[in-house]
Design an enzyme around this catalytic site. Sequence first.
Site, PDB file in Angstrom:
ATOM      1  N   SER A  59       9.211 -24.320  53.719  1.00  0.00           N
ATOM      2  CA  SER A  59      10.464 -24.284  52.971  1.00  0.00           C
ATOM      3  C   SER A  59      11.038 -25.667  52.663  1.00  0.00           C
ATOM      4  O   SER A  59      11.899 -25.799  51.803  1.00  0.00           O
ATOM      5  CB  SER A  59      11.510 -23.463  53.727  1.00  0.00           C
ATOM      6  OG  SER A  59      11.902 -24.122  54.915  1.00  0.00           O
ATOM      7  N   LYS A 129      17.158 -27.423  57.096  1.00  0.00           N
ATOM      8  CA  LYS A 129      17.450 -27.401  55.658  1.00  0.00           C
ATOM      9  C   LYS A 129      18.178 -28.689  55.287  1.00  0.00           C
ATOM     10  O   LYS A 129      18.575 -29.478  56.137  1.00  0.00           O
ATOM     11  CB  LYS A 129      18.334 -26.200  55.291  1.00  0.00           C
ATOM     12  CG  LYS A 129      17.768 -24.838  55.676  1.00  0.00           C
ATOM     13  CD  LYS A 129      16.539 -24.448  54.883  1.00  0.00           C
ATOM     14  CE  LYS A 129      16.014 -23.082  55.329  1.00  0.00           C
ATOM     15  NZ  LYS A 129      14.727 -22.745  54.657  1.00  0.00           N
TER      16      LYS A 129
END
Length: 232
Positions: A59, A129
């Site tokens: 990701s 993230k």
Amino acid sequence: MTDSDAAPQERDPSPSPPEVDERRSRSWRLWGACFLALVVGFALTSAFVMQAFLIPSGSMENTLRVGDRVVVNKLAYRFGDIGRGDIVVFDGTGSFVHGTSEPGPVVRTARSVGAYLGLASSGDTDYIKRVIGIGGDRVVCCDDDGWITVNGDPVPEPYLHPGDEPSGVSFDVEVPAGRLWVLGDHRSDSSDSRDHLGSPGGGMVPEERVIGRAEAVVWPPARTGGLRPADG
């Protein structure tokens, strides 16, 4: 005086079996104390200062790849604020994950040891993230040129995975104080704040859930280097 007249030289008597056992016992105790000190030192460092995390998914590619180990600075935000562009590790309980009990300190330490050794990821509720919006920001996707904007200003994103758009999902959110809007660099392969718009909290991560800031890739050797907000 002949050789035969010379007095025999004295020799140290061989240690008795009990003495040998005592020496071995002291040696084992010393090694045991050293090992315990290392474990305690590692646990304290992992709990309060620095911790290694294993990247389990794509990701954050190409900034971070599957199998990379990153070092996370747990003290980064005790002396400064979370900034846009920072790569953070956070506990997604209550924002990305709901109804999950939190692991105790022993379990978290065991997971961090496993991650450090490359044997396991950090935990089922831990995520990494990039911070796009902080408290008070309005984050919109996308403007007429296809860029994400923060408070009306387009955000250059040189770290995006090659071929990815800033987002295939439109959104217009206002980030509450003390919360974060976070996205993965590989937008087409990232479950992030966009996927939780309809969930409690609207995909916003509480700042108190941030474990720390990712500072550097430390493994594999060919990919070692610091992580900077500007270019990931």
